[in-house]
Motif scaffolding. Structure first.
Motif, PDB file in Angstrom:
ATOM      1  N   GLU A   1      70.014 -19.859  -4.187  1.00  0.00           N
ATOM      2  CA  GLU A   1      71.169 -20.027  -3.166  1.00  0.00           C
ATOM      3  C   GLU A   1      71.131 -18.583  -2.639  1.00  0.00           C
ATOM      4  O   GLU A   1      71.678 -17.708  -3.905  1.00  0.00           O
ATOM      5  N   GLY A   2      71.632 -18.834  -1.095  1.00  0.00           N
ATOM      6  CA  GLY A   2      72.690 -17.946  -0.779  1.00  0.00           C
ATOM      7  C   GLY A   2      72.139 -16.614  -1.196  1.00  0.00           C
ATOM      8  O   GLY A   2      70.942 -16.302  -0.145  1.00  0.00           O
ATOM      9  N   ASN A   3      72.484 -15.088  -1.294  1.00  0.00           N
ATOM     10  CA  ASN A   3      72.471 -13.605  -2.021  1.00  0.00           C
ATOM     11  C   ASN A   3      71.885 -14.007  -2.716  1.00  0.00           C
ATOM     12  O   ASN A   3      70.600 -13.150  -3.417  1.00  0.00           O
ATOM     13  N   GLN A   4      70.937 -15.066  -4.527  1.00  0.00           N
ATOM     14  CA  GLN A   4      69.974 -14.983  -5.395  1.00  0.00           C
ATOM     15  C   GLN A   4      68.708 -15.311  -5.105  1.00  0.00           C
ATOM     16  O   GLN A   4      68.455 -16.491  -5.711  1.00  0.00           O
ATOM     17  N   ARG A   5      68.441 -16.067  -4.546  1.00  0.00           N
ATOM     18  CA  ARG A   5      67.161 -16.160  -3.600  1.00  0.00           C
ATOM     19  C   ARG A   5      66.179 -15.340  -3.538  1.00  0.00           C
ATOM     20  O   ARG A   5      66.183 -14.133  -4.285  1.00  0.00           O
ATOM     21  N   TYR A   6      65.284 -15.939  -4.593  1.00  0.00           N
ATOM     22  CA  TYR A   6      63.738 -15.031  -5.128  1.00  0.00           C
ATOM     23  C   TYR A   6      62.927 -16.331  -4.548  1.00  0.00           C
ATOM     24  O   TYR A   6      62.909 -17.427  -4.637  1.00  0.00           O
ATOM     25  N   GLY A   7      61.826 -15.662  -5.245  1.00  0.00           N
ATOM     26  CA  GLY A   7      60.130 -16.408  -4.595  1.00  0.00           C
ATOM     27  C   GLY A   7      59.716 -16.783  -6.269  1.00  0.00           C
ATOM     28  O   GLY A   7      59.922 -16.108  -6.922  1.00  0.00           O
TER      29      GLY A   7
ATOM     30  N   GLN B   1      63.192  -8.111 -10.024  1.00  0.00           N
ATOM     31  CA  GLN B   1      62.134  -7.689 -10.382  1.00  0.00           C
ATOM     32  C   GLN B   1      60.988  -7.421  -8.596  1.00  0.00           C
ATOM     33  O   GLN B   1      60.226  -8.573  -8.383  1.00  0.00           O
ATOM     34  N   THR B   2      59.879  -6.409  -8.809  1.00  0.00           N
ATOM     35  CA  THR B   2      59.144  -6.859  -7.396  1.00  0.00           C
ATOM     36  C   THR B   2      57.500  -7.664  -7.512  1.00  0.00           C
ATOM     37  O   THR B   2      57.207  -7.560  -8.975  1.00  0.00           O
ATOM     38  N   GLN B   3      57.369  -8.480  -7.426  1.00  0.00           N
ATOM     39  CA  GLN B   3      55.678  -9.504  -7.143  1.00  0.00           C
ATOM     40  C   GLN B   3      54.972  -9.788  -6.335  1.00  0.00           C
ATOM     41  O   GLN B   3      55.825  -9.312  -5.230  1.00  0.00           O
ATOM     42  N   PHE B   4      54.121 -10.085  -6.758  1.00  0.00           N
ATOM     43  CA  PHE B   4      52.813  -9.811  -5.996  1.00  0.00           C
ATOM     44  C   PHE B   4      51.830 -11.203  -6.259  1.00  0.00           C
ATOM     45  O   PHE B   4      49.971 -10.425  -5.960  1.00  0.00           O
ATOM     46  N   SER B   5      52.221 -11.903  -6.984  1.00  0.00           N
ATOM     47  CA  SER B   5      51.604 -13.363  -7.751  1.00  0.00           C
ATOM     48  C   SER B   5      50.794 -13.639  -6.770  1.00  0.00           C
ATOM     49  O   SER B   5      49.632 -14.593  -7.772  1.00  0.00           O
TER      50      SER B   5
ATOM     51  N   VAL C   1      61.674 -12.367   3.587  1.00  0.00           N
ATOM     52  CA  VAL C   1      60.425 -11.868   3.230  1.00  0.00           C
ATOM     53  C   VAL C   1      60.235 -10.968   1.558  1.00  0.00           C
ATOM     54  O   VAL C   1      59.712 -10.854   0.514  1.00  0.00           O
ATOM     55  N   HIS C   2      61.722  -9.963   1.665  1.00  0.00           N
ATOM     56  CA  HIS C   2      61.997  -9.315   0.218  1.00  0.00           C
ATOM     57  C   HIS C   2      62.561 -10.035  -0.734  1.00  0.00           C
ATOM     58  O   HIS C   2      61.986  -9.408  -1.941  1.00  0.00           O
ATOM     59  N   SER C   3      63.150 -11.045  -0.216  1.00  0.00           N
ATOM     60  CA  SER C   3      63.527 -11.702  -1.486  1.00  0.00           C
ATOM     61  C   SER C   3      62.464 -13.006  -2.705  1.00  0.00           C
ATOM     62  O   SER C   3      62.088 -13.204  -3.950  1.00  0.00           O
ATOM     63  N   PHE C   4      61.166 -12.825  -1.523  1.00  0.00           N
ATOM     64  CA  PHE C   4      60.896 -13.809  -1.450  1.00  0.00           C
ATOM     65  C   PHE C   4      59.643 -13.309  -2.789  1.00  0.00           C
ATOM     66  O   PHE C   4      58.997 -13.719  -3.702  1.00  0.00           O
ATOM     67  N   HIS C   5      59.422 -11.979  -2.819  1.00  0.00           N
ATOM     68  CA  HIS C   5      58.448 -10.728  -3.867  1.00  0.00           C
ATOM     69  C   HIS C   5      59.438 -10.563  -4.117  1.00  0.00           C
ATOM     70  O   HIS C   5      59.059  -9.403  -4.924  1.00  0.00           O
TER      71      HIS C   5
ATOM     72  N   TRP D   1      60.189 -26.453   1.946  1.00  0.00           N
ATOM     73  CA  TRP D   1      59.200 -27.325   1.261  1.00  0.00           C
ATOM     74  C   TRP D   1      58.140 -25.993   0.464  1.00  0.00           C
ATOM     75  O   TRP D   1      57.929 -25.910  -0.418  1.00  0.00           O
ATOM     76  N   ALA D   2      58.191 -24.729   1.803  1.00  0.00           N
ATOM     77  CA  ALA D   2      57.158 -23.987   1.104  1.00  0.00           C
ATOM     78  C   ALA D   2      57.228 -22.483   1.753  1.00  0.00           C
ATOM     79  O   ALA D   2      58.156 -22.919   3.281  1.00  0.00           O
ATOM     80  N   VAL D   3      56.084 -21.446   1.743  1.00  0.00           N
ATOM     81  CA  VAL D   3      56.333 -19.942   2.375  1.00  0.00           C
ATOM     82  C   VAL D   3      54.974 -20.646   2.169  1.00  0.00           C
ATOM     83  O   VAL D   3      54.026 -20.541   1.471  1.00  0.00           O
ATOM     84  N   GLY D   4      54.712 -19.919   3.461  1.00  0.00           N
ATOM     85  CA  GLY D   4      53.132 -19.587   3.669  1.00  0.00           C
ATOM     86  C   GLY D   4      53.252 -18.399   4.845  1.00  0.00           C
ATOM     87  O   GLY D   4      53.601 -17.912   5.061  1.00  0.00           O
ATOM     88  N   LEU D   5      51.326 -18.566   4.920  1.00  0.00           N
ATOM     89  CA  LEU D   5      50.753 -17.156   5.961  1.00  0.00           C
ATOM     90  C   LEU D   5      50.034 -17.484   6.937  1.00  0.00           C
ATOM     91  O   LEU D   5      49.086 -18.027   6.177  1.00  0.00           O
ATOM     92  N   VAL D   6      50.177 -17.242   7.883  1.00  0.00           N
ATOM     93  CA  VAL D   6      49.062 -17.588   8.881  1.00  0.00           C
ATOM     94  C   VAL D   6      48.261 -16.605   9.089  1.00  0.00           C
ATOM     95  O   VAL D   6      48.119 -15.201   8.730  1.00  0.00           O
ATOM     96  N   TYR D   7      46.763 -17.212   8.837  1.00  0.00           N
ATOM     97  CA  TYR D   7      45.902 -17.055   8.798  1.00  0.00           C
ATOM     98  C   TYR D   7      44.607 -17.422   8.894  1.00  0.00           C
ATOM     99  O   TYR D   7      43.763 -16.356   9.140  1.00  0.00           O
ATOM    100  N   ASN D   8      44.463 -17.715  10.004  1.00  0.00           N
ATOM    101  CA  ASN D   8      43.804 -18.439  11.373  1.00  0.00           C
ATOM    102  C   ASN D   8      44.342 -18.734  12.966  1.00  0.00           C
ATOM    103  O   ASN D   8      45.929 -19.172  12.242  1.00  0.00           O
ATOM    104  N   SER D   9      44.251 -19.017  13.864  1.00  0.00           N
ATOM    105  CA  SER D   9      44.736 -19.173  14.968  1.00  0.00           C
ATOM    106  C   SER D   9      43.352 -19.947  15.875  1.00  0.00           C
ATOM    107  O   SER D   9      41.718 -19.765  15.475  1.00  0.00           O
ATOM    108  N   GLN D  10      44.036 -21.481  16.317  1.00  0.00           N
ATOM    109  CA  GLN D  10      43.195 -22.614  17.036  1.00  0.00           C
ATOM    110  C   GLN D  10      43.364 -22.300  18.672  1.00  0.00           C
ATOM    111  O   GLN D  10      45.078 -22.483  18.478  1.00  0.00           O
ATOM    112  N   LEU D  11      42.736 -21.994  19.853  1.00  0.00           N
ATOM    113  CA  LEU D  11      43.611 -23.023  20.551  1.00  0.00           C
ATOM    114  C   LEU D  11      42.718 -24.134  21.387  1.00  0.00           C
ATOM    115  O   LEU D  11      40.966 -24.009  20.905  1.00  0.00           O
ATOM    116  N   PHE D  12      43.159 -25.236  20.953  1.00  0.00           N
ATOM    117  CA  PHE D  12      43.032 -26.394  21.515  1.00  0.00           C
ATOM    118  C   PHE D  12      42.677 -26.932  23.320  1.00  0.00           C
ATOM    119  O   PHE D  12      44.285 -27.250  23.458  1.00  0.00           O
TER     120      PHE D  12
END
Length: 210
Positions: A112-118, A151-155, A141-145, A59-70
């Motif tokens: 797919e497989g070794n051809q993953r990209y972000g 080519q490297t991306q940080f879009s 993480v490398h494939s996503f970037h 579905w998606a790639v995300g980054l943990v930006y916050n945390s809470q104790l409930f």
């Protein structure tokens, strides 16, 4: 799934329990009552790359930006027991304290497989409730970037600064520093990440002085 075609099984963090917006999700971290091997605190750390995946699709790639104790007991103003309950007489008593993670979506993994990209940006689809969430491996993480041409991306940089919560600048700076230290990038790509990191660090320092 091809996404997790690595030597070690993926580390599951938990599942989606709600969303605050189209790109801002809340993940409930698994504990010892949910799974045999719950994630460690380091797995759920600030700036952790995660992947939203179930049996049907990625579905998606995300980054943990916050945390809470409930802790529901914090809001309980009724009478309390004079001592800890005896498990022998209260077998159904469950510890309701949970750890919740705020995750900002920053793109998807394509191919797919070794051809993953972000593919960076806000995913078009809505991630369903109860979707499992996993840590991304260094290879993923490398494939996503990398884009489709390798080519490297940080879009997602500007999107992260807008949607990464009150710690967005620190989050972007930490992500850049960890990418530089990871050894996943070399040459001109490594230098570009270092320049971007130094520029952001300077902006953060200048903003603090003002």
């Amino acid at each position: 799934m091809d996404l997790f075609a690595t030597a070690l099984p993926p580390c599951r963090l938990g599942k989606v329990v709600k969303s605050n917006s189209h790109c801002d999700y809340v993940v409930q971290v698994d504990d010892a009552q949910d799974v045999c091997s719950p994630p460690t605190p380091e797995d759920c750390g600030f700036g952790q790359f995660v992947s939203f995946d179930n049996d049907s699709r990625h579905w998606a790639v995300g980054l943990v930006y916050n945390s809470q104790l409930f802790n529901p007991l914090f809001f309980n103003s009724g009478p309390r027991l004079s001592s800890e309950p005896d498990p022998l007489f209260t077998p159904d008593l469950v510890q309701e304290t949970r750890t919740l993670l705020g995750v900002v979506l920053v793109g998807t993994l394509e191919g797919e497989g070794n051809q993953r990209y972000g593919k960076h940006g806000i995913p078009r689809v809505v991630v369903p409730a109860n979707t499992p969430v996993y840590c991304l491996s260094p290879e993923q993480v490398h494939s996503f970037h990398c884009n489709q041409d390798g080519q490297t991306q940080f879009s997602y940089y500007s999107h992260l600064l807008r949607s990464g919560g009150m710690f967005a600048a620190q989050l972007a700076q930490q992500v850049l520093a960890e990418l530089v230290d990871s050894g996943l990038f070399t040459g001109a790509d490594q230098k570009a990440l270092m320049v971007l990191g130094k520029e952001l660090s300077w902006k953060n320092t200048l903003g603090a002085i003002r």
